[in-house]
Structures are given as structure tokens and as C-alpha cells.
Design an enzyme around this catalytic site. Structure first.
Site, short mmCIF file in Angstrom:
data_model
loop_
_atom_site.label_atom_id
_atom_site.label_comp_id
_atom_site.label_asym_id
_atom_site.label_seq_id
_atom_site.Cartn_x
_atom_site.Cartn_y
_atom_site.Cartn_z
N GLU A 61 0.83 -1.20 0.00
CA GLU A 61 0.00 0.00 0.00
C GLU A 61 0.87 1.25 0.00
O GLU A 61 1.93 1.28 0.63
CB GLU A 61 -0.92 0.00 1.23
N HIS A 99 8.86 6.34 20.25
CA HIS A 99 7.65 5.82 20.89
C HIS A 99 7.81 5.60 22.39
O HIS A 99 6.82 5.55 23.11
CB HIS A 99 7.16 4.54 20.21
N CYS A 110 -1.17 6.66 9.62
CA CYS A 110 0.02 6.06 10.24
C CYS A 110 -0.34 4.83 11.04
O CYS A 110 -1.24 4.87 11.88
CB CYS A 110 0.69 7.08 11.16
#
Length: 346
Positions: free
Chosen positions: A102, A219, A336
Site C-alpha cells: 500500500e 515511541h 500512520c
């Protein structure tokens, strides 16, 4: 363009012409080939008029080679298009071996490019690694995502933030950065390489002549928590990864974008802010807090908007720039963390 095989019959004396942009490079070298590749990268089909207008008239043999290449077409094709309410277009691309990836074209002029079929890192909150990685993408397969995106809208910025970990396919991705610069006329400073990092791959990136900007997926600034969230990322200590990223960014001359997907109750505490600010002390960069986008079957959710804003303010108060990223196309699963292998289930 079609994906039909345009290879001449056996025993033909005619030269072979491969499909894909590399085939066009071989068919029409030098200035004519560069013009043809730029036209294709802009989403156009080259014509004789395009060459005449540039004073680059094709010989009969060259025109034959170009027509044969046009019959062979690209090495990827659009299998499905999904449009989001905000104008984002997600493209499911079919590759020659039957694999699918994708890519996303966004109204802000950016194309989110995939670099692998799947992803090996396996971030707990991301759909791209749910089924692991199947293979790397070739250079043409990476560059052609820009071609398909430009057939839908203006694209002048590239983010290697789609499916895959770019540093695992480093040579092909960095070659694609250079090709996108040369053929699609998008500066390396308008291209962003998003990676979980690692001392060796970041050091290797410094050796390439054409270098994109860098986004480092953190993160969490807590070693143990980050390894739980990114189970197959490089095990180098975080301060060493950040130092290696800083060295690369100094070579490029642009600040590092530190990516932080906001997960309620996991990485949104005051302690998380303290650890983040301590880790980034003295580093030229900014934190991009990404609002978590839901993925079916995953047990995460985004913090409240108030909590996200409070974290941004707390980081800024410590002298570090911070922004909030609201992703494009979440209703089309184009945001995202939502890109995934669409021919796999479970």
C-alpha cells in the site's frame, strides 16, 4: 500502460527492453532517457512531441524502443483505490510476483511510500508487521509508488513511512532516494527516511552521496518499554541510537524528527516526558507526537486531546520543539500505522 510481456520472440535480432523505469533507462540512455523518466515520474506518458520540444528528436530505433517499453509498462499496477473524506487516496499496488503493498497520496502534497512487503520490526501498535515481512521492494517498485501517486495529485514530498523498515532494505531505499531526486525532481531535503534506528545502519547512511532527512521512531525513551513496543528493533542502547542519528542529521544539515505514537496509559505519563527530554538533551531535533490510529484487533487507544496537548507543552517547556500529527485518511485505513498486507488475514 499495461503489464503485458513485451519481450521479442526467441531468435529475434531486436534488442530486449525490460519493463519498469530501469528498462526505460536502458532503452533511452542519456538526456533522452532522463527526460522520459521524468515524464513518467510526473505521471505522464512520453510522446514524440515531448522530445521534439526539448530538441531531443528520437531516431526511428529509439522510437521503436520507447514504444516497446510503453507496451511493457511499469513493474507495478494499481489493484485498488480507496478515497478518504479528507481527499487522501490509498493505493493497493500489485507487484509482478503477486505480492501487494500500500502507498498513500495525501492532499498536503506528500506520498507515503512502502519499502517492504510487510515489516519485520513488529511494532505492537502497527498493522504493517502483523504478518512479518515477505521480501524487500526493488528500486523500481519503490519509485513507481510516486508515479502512481502523481496520477492523482501534486506530489512534492516523500515520506518513507509506509509498510516496512527502510533500514532493512537500505541499499534499495537510498538508491530510490537518489532516483526520485534525479527523475521526479524532489529534493532529498523533501524526502524523509523513517526508521526505528540502529547504530550500524545509521552510520551506513552517512556513506551515501544523496541523503534524505531523518525521522527516528522512538515511541518511548525507556529502554525496557521500547523493547516491548518494538520487539524486533535494534537492541542498541537508545542514547547510542540517538547519537548516531544526530551525527547523520549533522551531515545532512536538517533536524531529526523524533516520532512518538501516543498510546493511552502506556507512553503518555509525566515520567515519559522526563525520560524523553533527558534522552534528547543537546540534540537538534523536534518531537512529532502522532495520534494513535485504531487497528482492528489491537488493544490500544489514543490519549485524550487534552493529555496530548499537555505533553507537547511540557516538552516545549524543557526547550525541545514538539508538534502533534493528525494523520491523513484514517477512515480509509490510510493513516500512520494502518497500512498492512491486504492479501493476508488472521
Amino acid at each position: 500502460m499495461t503489464t503485458a510481456d513485451a519481450t521479442p520472440a526467441p531468435h529475434s535480432d531486436e534488442p530486449l527492453v525490460a519493463s519498469g523505469l530501469s528498462g526505460l533507462r536502458a532503452a533511452l540512455p542519456d538526456k533522452k532517457g532522463l527526460l522520459a523518466r521524468r515524464l513518467v515520474a510526473a505521471g505522464r506518458t512520453p510522446t514524440r512531441f515531448d522530445f521534439d520540444k526539448q530538441g531531443l528528436r528520437l531516431s526511428p530505433d529509439e522510437e521503436t524502443l520507447l514504444q516497446r517499453w510503453l507496451a511493457a509498462g511499469l513493474v507495478t499496477r494499481v489493484d485498488k483505490e480507496t478515497r478518504a473524506k479528507d481527499g487522501t487516496v490509498k493505493l493497493l499496488l500489485a507487484l509482478r510476483d503477486g505480492k501487494k503493498v500500500e502507498t498513500v497520496a495525501m492532499p498536503i502534497g506528500a506520498c507515503c511510500v512502502s519499502t517492504q512487503v510487510g515489516c519485520a520490526v513488529g511494532c505492537r501498535f502497527c498493522a504493517s508487521g502483523l504478518f512479518g515481512v515477505e521480501r524487500h521492494l526493488a528500486v523500481d517498485e519503490i519509485v513507481e509508488q510516486v508515479v502512481h501517486a502523481r496520477r492523482h495529485m501534486r506530489i512534492d514530498r516523500i515520506v518513507f513511512m509506509g509498510m516496512g523498515e527502510p533500514s532493512h532494505n537500505l541499499d534499495n531505499v537510498m538508491a530510490a532516494v537518489a532516483r526520485i531526486h534525479e527523475e521526479a525532481l524532489i529534493s532529498p531535503k523533501r524526502q524523509t527516511f523513517s526508521t526505528v534506528g540502529g547504530v550500524k545502519p545509521l552510520a551506513r547512511m552517512r556513506e551515501f552521496a544523496v541523503k534524505p532527512c531523518l525521522a527516528l521512531s522512538l515511541h518511548s525513551a525507556n529502554e525496557q518499554k521500547r523493547r516491548e513496543l518494538l520487539p524486533r528493533a535494534h537492541k542498541d542502547p537508545l542514547p547510542e541510537i540517538v547519537a548516531a542519528a544526530d551525527a547523520y542529521a549533522q551531515d545532512v544539515g536538517t533536524p531529526i524528527q523524533f516520532e512518538w505514537t501516543m498510546l493511552a496509559g502506556i507512553n503518555d505519563s509525566d515520567q515519559d516526558v522526563d525520560e524523553l527530554c533527558a534522552l534528547l538533551q543537546g540534540v537538534r531535533g523536534y518531537v512529532n507526537f502522532i495520534v494513535y490510529n485504531p487497528v482492528d484487533g489491537l488493544p490500544f487507544c489514543a490519549p485524550s486531546r487534552e493529555r496530548i496537548v499537555a505533553m507537547v507543552r511540557a516538552v516545549k517547556a524543557r526547550g525541545i520543539l514538539a508538534t502533534i500529527r493528525d494523520s491523513s485518511g484514517p477512515d480509509a485505513e490510510a493513516a500512520c500505522g494502518q497500512l498492512r498486507l491486504r492479501d493476508r488475514t488472521g
